[in-house]
Design a protein around this motif. Structure first.
Motif, mmCIF file in Angstrom:
data_model
loop_
_atom_site.group_PDB
_atom_site.id
_atom_site.type_symbol
_atom_site.label_atom_id
_atom_site.label_comp_id
_atom_site.label_asym_id
_atom_site.label_seq_id
_atom_site.Cartn_x
_atom_site.Cartn_y
_atom_site.Cartn_z
ATOM 1 N N ILE A 203 0.864 -1.183 0.000
ATOM 2 C CA ILE A 203 0.000 0.000 0.000
ATOM 3 C C ILE A 203 0.901 1.235 0.000
ATOM 4 O O ILE A 203 0.815 2.091 -0.867
ATOM 5 C CB ILE A 203 -0.914 0.006 1.247
ATOM 6 N N ILE A 204 1.801 1.279 0.979
ATOM 7 C CA ILE A 204 2.675 2.452 1.108
ATOM 8 C C ILE A 204 4.127 2.044 1.369
ATOM 9 O O ILE A 204 5.043 2.837 1.212
ATOM 10 C CB ILE A 204 2.156 3.381 2.245
ATOM 11 N N ALA A 205 4.320 0.742 1.709
ATOM 12 C CA ALA A 205 5.634 0.285 2.181
ATOM 13 C C ALA A 205 6.766 0.623 1.214
ATOM 14 O O ALA A 205 7.881 0.930 1.645
ATOM 15 C CB ALA A 205 5.597 -1.216 2.439
ATOM 16 N N ASP A 206 6.494 0.587 -0.088
ATOM 17 C CA ASP A 206 7.570 0.826 -1.052
ATOM 18 C C ASP A 206 7.840 2.318 -1.264
ATOM 19 O O ASP A 206 8.758 2.684 -1.990
ATOM 20 C CB ASP A 206 7.245 0.143 -2.379
ATOM 21 N N LEU A 207 7.035 3.180 -0.659
ATOM 22 C CA LEU A 207 7.240 4.627 -0.827
ATOM 23 C C LEU A 207 7.982 5.225 0.371
ATOM 24 O O LEU A 207 8.327 6.395 0.364
ATOM 25 C CB LEU A 207 5.896 5.357 -0.971
ATOM 26 N N ILE A 208 8.167 4.409 1.402
ATOM 27 C CA ILE A 208 8.758 4.944 2.629
ATOM 28 C C ILE A 208 9.901 4.051 3.100
ATOM 29 O O ILE A 208 10.078 2.940 2.595
ATOM 30 C CB ILE A 208 7.690 5.048 3.754
ATOM 31 N N GLU A 209 10.636 4.583 4.070
ATOM 32 C CA GLU A 209 11.726 3.787 4.635
ATOM 33 C C GLU A 209 11.644 3.797 6.158
ATOM 34 O O GLU A 209 10.925 4.631 6.723
ATOM 35 C CB GLU A 209 13.061 4.380 4.195
ATOM 36 N N ALA A 210 12.402 2.917 6.773
ATOM 37 C CA ALA A 210 12.428 2.881 8.247
ATOM 38 C C ALA A 210 12.785 4.275 8.769
ATOM 39 O O ALA A 210 13.569 4.998 8.144
ATOM 40 C CB ALA A 210 13.455 1.858 8.714
ATOM 41 N N ASP A 211 12.208 4.646 9.864
ATOM 42 C CA ASP A 211 12.454 5.936 10.545
ATOM 43 C C ASP A 211 11.814 7.145 9.862
ATOM 44 O O ASP A 211 11.891 8.251 10.390
ATOM 45 C CB ASP A 211 13.966 6.210 10.751
ATOM 46 N N ASP A 212 11.222 6.972 8.697
ATOM 47 C CA ASP A 212 10.488 8.091 8.073
ATOM 48 C C ASP A 212 9.305 8.466 8.949
ATOM 49 O O ASP A 212 8.787 7.639 9.708
ATOM 50 C CB ASP A 212 9.935 7.678 6.695
ATOM 51 N N LEU A 213 8.864 9.720 8.780
ATOM 52 C CA LEU A 213 7.647 10.156 9.477
ATOM 53 C C LEU A 213 6.560 10.392 8.424
ATOM 54 O O LEU A 213 6.783 11.082 7.421
ATOM 55 C CB LEU A 213 7.909 11.458 10.236
ATOM 56 N N ILE A 214 5.437 9.783 8.631
ATOM 57 C CA ILE A 214 4.330 9.896 7.668
ATOM 58 C C ILE A 214 3.137 10.512 8.397
ATOM 59 O O ILE A 214 2.799 10.085 9.502
ATOM 60 C CB ILE A 214 3.941 8.502 7.113
ATOM 61 N N GLN A 264 11.607 18.124 11.293
ATOM 62 C CA GLN A 264 11.911 17.732 9.905
ATOM 63 C C GLN A 264 10.598 17.530 9.175
ATOM 64 O O GLN A 264 9.624 17.071 9.796
ATOM 65 C CB GLN A 264 12.639 16.392 9.906
ATOM 66 N N PRO A 265 10.548 17.858 7.892
ATOM 67 C CA PRO A 265 9.267 17.671 7.192
ATOM 68 C C PRO A 265 8.916 16.179 7.074
ATOM 69 O O PRO A 265 9.805 15.330 7.075
ATOM 70 C CB PRO A 265 9.529 18.271 5.812
ATOM 71 N N PRO A 266 7.647 15.852 6.988
ATOM 72 C CA PRO A 266 7.271 14.444 6.837
ATOM 73 C C PRO A 266 7.671 13.927 5.457
ATOM 74 O O PRO A 266 7.805 14.713 4.516
ATOM 75 C CB PRO A 266 5.754 14.469 6.980
ATOM 76 N N LYS A 267 7.819 12.618 5.358
ATOM 77 C CA LYS A 267 8.173 12.021 4.061
ATOM 78 C C LYS A 267 6.998 12.191 3.094
ATOM 79 O O LYS A 267 7.160 12.458 1.916
ATOM 80 C CB LYS A 267 8.470 10.534 4.279
ATOM 81 N N ILE A 268 5.804 12.040 3.629
ATOM 82 C CA ILE A 268 4.611 12.158 2.789
ATOM 83 C C ILE A 268 3.378 12.410 3.686
ATOM 84 O O ILE A 268 3.361 11.970 4.842
ATOM 85 C CB ILE A 268 4.423 10.872 1.923
ATOM 86 N N VAL A 269 2.412 13.109 3.132
ATOM 87 C CA VAL A 269 1.131 13.292 3.832
ATOM 88 C C VAL A 269 0.085 12.495 3.054
ATOM 89 O O VAL A 269 0.015 12.576 1.825
ATOM 90 C CB VAL A 269 0.728 14.791 3.856
ATOM 91 N N VAL A 270 -0.689 11.680 3.771
ATOM 92 C CA VAL A 270 -1.742 10.892 3.109
ATOM 93 C C VAL A 270 -3.074 11.321 3.713
ATOM 94 O O VAL A 270 -3.247 11.301 4.929
ATOM 95 C CB VAL A 270 -1.543 9.377 3.343
ATOM 96 N N THR A 271 -4.004 11.710 2.858
ATOM 97 C CA THR A 271 -5.268 12.207 3.394
ATOM 98 C C THR A 271 -6.485 11.397 2.933
ATOM 99 O O THR A 271 -6.459 10.777 1.872
ATOM 100 C CB THR A 271 -5.492 13.685 3.008
ATOM 101 N N SER A 282 -3.186 23.077 2.496
ATOM 102 C CA SER A 282 -2.363 23.441 3.659
ATOM 103 C C SER A 282 -1.070 22.638 3.773
ATOM 104 O O SER A 282 -0.344 22.779 4.751
ATOM 105 C CB SER A 282 -3.181 23.387 4.955
ATOM 106 N N THR A 283 -0.762 21.800 2.776
ATOM 107 C CA THR A 283 0.526 21.093 2.791
ATOM 108 C C THR A 283 1.511 21.858 1.908
ATOM 109 O O THR A 283 1.235 22.056 0.714
ATOM 110 C CB THR A 283 0.372 19.643 2.265
ATOM 111 N N PRO A 284 2.638 22.318 2.479
ATOM 112 C CA PRO A 284 3.611 23.058 1.662
ATOM 113 C C PRO A 284 3.987 22.284 0.404
ATOM 114 O O PRO A 284 4.045 21.040 0.429
ATOM 115 C CB PRO A 284 4.820 23.201 2.599
ATOM 116 N N LEU A 285 4.261 23.030 -0.676
ATOM 117 C CA LEU A 285 4.467 22.385 -1.986
ATOM 118 C C LEU A 285 5.644 21.409 -2.022
ATOM 119 O O LEU A 285 5.667 20.498 -2.838
ATOM 120 C CB LEU A 285 4.658 23.462 -3.059
ATOM 121 N N ASP A 286 6.629 21.615 -1.137
ATOM 122 C CA ASP A 286 7.786 20.699 -1.185
ATOM 123 C C ASP A 286 7.527 19.394 -0.417
ATOM 124 O O ASP A 286 8.384 18.522 -0.359
ATOM 125 C CB ASP A 286 9.051 21.398 -0.648
ATOM 126 N N ILE A 287 6.352 19.239 0.157
ATOM 127 C CA ILE A 287 6.043 17.977 0.859
ATOM 128 C C ILE A 287 5.087 17.152 -0.008
ATOM 129 O O ILE A 287 4.016 17.639 -0.395
ATOM 130 C CB ILE A 287 5.388 18.255 2.233
#
Ligand SMILES: Nc1nc2c(ncn2[C@@H]2O[C@H](COP(=O)(O)OP(=O)(O)OP(=O)(O)O)[C@@H](O)[C@H]2O)c(=O)[nH]1
Ligand SMILES: [Mg+2]
Length: 445
Positions: A203-214, A264-271, A282-287
């Motif tokens: 679902i999301i596992a391949d888009l993130i890594e250990a210790d990332d913040l989502i 630190q900015p999050p790796k990704i925001v999922v809504t 409201s999510t900055p463009l670089d996130i």
């Protein structure tokens, strides 16, 4: 384990003529009297479902069906219902009476072939036939009149055919060897497990890594179920934890504050798609930001095709018919996403295309279907908008996409359509595009 949702279970459907022992096979596999067994042909009418943990395979859903040779007006309706089950079967069990092989069995084989569904043939009632009866080749089309039991082919003939076509089969006696029958079938089932069951797509596992913040944005509105969060959100959360990453769960109101409080900015925001517009704004463009529906469109369906479908919204005209397909039969509340919000947004979009005109002239027509009800004639629709399908298994979703494609009707889903209607599809797709670019780079380096 009995609480594993249906959509996550391996669907194993049992097909065959009436009275061949389909329900007896189900009872042997589940070791329970799930389906009524009787010598009267046509005992099972509606499909009977049984969810269970089938070791070592895992959570499965067995579906026992009415015989495909059912007759009369009601029989026809039962056969139509049985046919619907092909759409969600991950594996087909074709039960035939050991000495019977004919048009019905061929039809089931053909259906399995057409849908690329693995099949296991069960030649049942072996106790009734002595080897010396097994003479002559199988007749592929025995007239039904000859055979309530279709006593035309022979099990040797059927076996020769199955061997030649490399179709796996087992021989069983479900009447008094239930345990043995179940063991034989399970052994073969393991060999037929579809690859996406063995390694489910992430679902999301391949888009993130250990210790990332989502960051997960989950609105608690009127449509949120009481006291819990919905399945796609639970599954995403689980994958983040499995990956040893961190999830921060907020509602849309607190998102801005949460992001600005982070070091630190999050790796990704999922809504959730319900608050799509607000969250994207409201999510900055670089996130990177996407929706749960986009994640599920990718892992459960065919993101490419659902994206192409969304883009066809701009080709719609007043008077066109659109199919809204929902997998579950929930009670719509207020501004229901499928029954109110999406139809309104689409109508507005079509209305804005033709400029000022009375509202009645801008109307697009919507048909709503829910549950396993999916119309077979799709050609009347200019577009299909499907829900996220968390209640359906992947097979059924892909089958619906396939049906739409083969009838030339574009299909999209709620999440992808919402992103498109808010002109944010490109941004919502960016995390997946980035992943592709990264993979390409890795391959070239
Ligand atoms: N001799 C023998 N009888 C069997 C065997 N398996 C099932 N039966 C009997 O066959 C009859 C039909 O069995 P069911 O399991 O109800 O068959 P079904 O295919 O579910 O039938 P419908 O629901 O009517 O389509 C019952 O009387 C069973 O006891 C078997 O291996 N050997
Ligand atoms: Mg039955």
């Amino acid at each position: 384990m009995r609480r594993t949702p249906k959509g996550l279970r391996l669907h194993i459907a049992i097909f065959g003529r009436r009275n061949v022992g389909k329900s007896s096979i189900l009872n042997a596999l589940t070791r329970q009297e799930v389906s009524i067994v009787s010598e009267i042909a046509g005992t099972t009418t509606d499909p009977v479902e049984k969810a269970m943990e089938l070791l070592p395979i895992g959570p499965v859903l067995f579906i026992d069906t009415a015989g495909l040779d059912d007759i009369g007006a009601l029989g026809e309706k039962r056969v139509a219902k049985t046919y619907k089950v092909f759409e969600r079967a991950d594996i087909i069990l074709l039960v035939s009476q050991a000495n019977v092989w004919g048009e019905y069995e061929e039809e089931i084989l053909e259906e399995a072939r057409r849908r690329k569904t693995p099949i296991l043939v069960i030649l049942n009632k072996t106790d009734l036939f002595k080897p010396e009866q097994d003479l002559g080749p199988v007749r592929s089309n025995p007239p039904l009149a000859d055979a309530p039991n279709g006593h035309r082919g022979t099990s040797n003939g059927a076996k020769a055919k199955l061997n030649k076509e490399k179709i796996p089969y087992v021989e069983t006696c479900a009447l008094n060897q239930g345990w043995e029958t179940a063991a034989k079938i399970k052994n073969e089932l393991i060999k037929l497990l579809p690859s996406d069951w063995i390694t489910p797509c992430p679902i999301i596992a391949d888009l993130i890594e250990a210790d990332d913040l989502i960051i997960l944005v989950i609105p608690i509105d009127k449509e949120a179920p009481k006291g819990r969060i919905i399945l796609p959100q639970q599954q995403t959360l689980r994958e983040i934890l499995d990956k040893k990453a961190t999830a921060l769960v907020v509602n849309e109101r607190n998102l801005g504050k949460a992001i600005s409080n982070l070091k630190q900015p999050p790796k990704i925001v999922v809504t959730d798609s319900q608050v799509f517009e607000q969250v994207f704004a409201s999510t900055p463009l670089d996130i990177p930001v996407t929706s749960f529906s986009m994640l599920f469109a990718r892992c459960k369906g065919d993101l490419k095709q659902l994206t192409e479908g969304a883009k066809r919204i701009d080709e719609l005209n007043p008077g066109d018919k659109i199919l809204i397909a929902e997998a579950c039969t929930h009670h719509p509340i207020g501004d229901d996403i499928g029954r109110a919000k999406i139809p309104n947004w689409i109508s507005e979009r079509v209305g804005s295309k033709i400029g000022p005109a009375p509202d009645s002239q801008c109307r697009v027509n919507f048909d709503i279907y829910s549950g396993h009800d999916f119309p077979s004639n799709l050609k009347q629709y200019k577009l299909i908008v499907h829900c996220g399908a968390c209640m359906l298994n992947r097979k059924e979703v892909l089958n619906r996409i396939y049906e739409a494609k083969s009838q030339g009707v574009p299909i999209t889903n709620y999440g992808v359509a919402i992103a498109y209607l808010h002109n944010k599809l490109e941004r919502a797709l960016e995390p997946f595009e980035k992943k592709k670019r990264d993979e390409n780079e890795k391959r070239l380096s």
